[in-house]
Write a protein that holds these residues in place. Structure first.
Motif, PDB file in Angstrom:
ATOM      1  N   SER A  27       0.848  -1.189   0.000  1.00  0.00           N
ATOM      2  CA  SER A  27       0.000   0.000   0.000  1.00  0.00           C
ATOM      3  C   SER A  27       0.888   1.244   0.000  1.00  0.00           C
ATOM      4  CB  SER A  27      -0.919   0.022   1.233  1.00  0.00           C
ATOM      5  OG  SER A  27      -1.714  -1.153   1.282  1.00  0.00           O
ATOM      6  N   TYR A  34      -3.996   7.057   2.128  1.00  0.00           N
ATOM      7  CA  TYR A  34      -3.801   5.936   1.215  1.00  0.00           C
ATOM      8  C   TYR A  34      -4.191   6.338  -0.205  1.00  0.00           C
ATOM      9  CZ  TYR A  34      -3.038   2.548   4.963  1.00  0.00           C
ATOM     10  OH  TYR A  34      -2.528   1.847   6.032  1.00  0.00           O
ATOM     11  N   SER A  37      -3.313   0.372  -3.305  1.00  0.00           N
ATOM     12  CA  SER A  37      -2.992  -0.855  -2.588  1.00  0.00           C
ATOM     13  C   SER A  37      -3.246  -2.054  -3.498  1.00  0.00           C
ATOM     14  CB  SER A  37      -3.840  -0.985  -1.317  1.00  0.00           C
ATOM     15  OG  SER A  37      -3.467  -2.142  -0.576  1.00  0.00           O
ATOM     16  N   TRP A  63      -7.084  -2.124  -4.871  1.00  0.00           N
ATOM     17  CA  TRP A  63      -8.019  -1.256  -4.159  1.00  0.00           C
ATOM     18  C   TRP A  63      -8.511  -0.150  -5.088  1.00  0.00           C
ATOM     19  CZ3 TRP A  63      -6.831   3.624  -1.178  1.00  0.00           C
ATOM     20  CH2 TRP A  63      -7.919   4.023  -0.379  1.00  0.00           C
ATOM     21  N   PRO A  70      -7.160   0.239   3.061  1.00  0.00           N
ATOM     22  CA  PRO A  70      -6.396  -0.995   2.817  1.00  0.00           C
ATOM     23  C   PRO A  70      -5.886  -1.687   4.068  1.00  0.00           C
ATOM     24  CG  PRO A  70      -5.762   0.691   1.238  1.00  0.00           C
ATOM     25  CD  PRO A  70      -6.673   1.360   2.230  1.00  0.00           C
TER      26      PRO A  70
END
Length: 206
Positions: A27, A34, A37, A63, A70
């Motif tokens: 990730s 974030y 990921s 993701w 994640p």
């Protein structure tokens, strides 16, 4: 900033198996948020060499940037869970492997597009890669080594001599070549080079 989750953390937290595998989740964070990921989930595959099973990659997901973050990913058990499709994009999976070497025979990509690979006798070099067909529905043999490539022959002889490609050919016996596991409702394409001083070639059985 990259964050990594390793195989033992999710599949062997007590580290009793003493198996070192690379990261199964990677990730990336930018300014503490974030941004991406990727996940690779594992399962136990048969391993005839040790008469047991060994962990290996099964499927992968990316993701989508929405939903649970994640670091909250918990769907590691391939037998009982599936990552929510609203949040995780399926990337593909391994369908079948060789029990002895672990090489991948058949895989399925995004959109369930299947790809199959035929290997040489040492199961190192790919001889043919076939798209949109499962492994048990394809066959290839170049006769340069002893691999039969999903064909079968019992009384043919691999012979060095005048061949269309390479340096060897198969001198057919009475039983010829056979391919098991085909489906009568399917259409198949077969291509080959043949040389004969007499007689004819018959293709039947499907």
């Amino acid at each position: 900033l990259n964050e990594y989750t390793y195989w033992w953390e999710k599949y062997d937290p007590t580290r009793t198996k003493n198996i070192l595998v690379g990261a199964i989740q990677t990730s990336r964070k930018v300014n503490g948020i974030y941004t991406e990921s990727q996940v690779s989930r594992y399962k136990n595959w048969n391993a005839s060499l040790i008469s047991s099973t060994v962990p290996g990659t099964y499927d992968s997901y990316v993701w989508k940037g929405t939903g649970a973050l994640p670091d909250a990913f918990a769907d590691w058990d391939v037998a009982t869970t599936t990552p929510p499709p609203n949040y995780w994009q399926y990337g593909g999976k391994v369908v079948s492997k060789d029990d002895y070497t672990g090489i991948v025979y058949e895989s399925s990509a995004k959109g369930d597009i299947v790809s199959s690979t035929i290997y040489d006798q040492y199961k190192i070099r790919p001889l043919a890669v076939v798209g949109n067909a499962s492994y048990n529905q394809v066959a290839y043999a170049g006769f340069e080594d002893t691999s039969q490539g999903n064909w079968s022959w019992s009384d043919g002889v691999l012979t060095t001599g005048s061949s269309k490609t390479g340096s060897r050919y198969l001198s057919l016996g009475n039983t010829g070549l056979t391919k098991s596991g085909l489906t009568t409702s399917q259409k198949y394409l077969i291509s080959f080079w043949a040389k004969s001083s007499s007689g004819s070639i018959t293709i039947d059985g499907v």
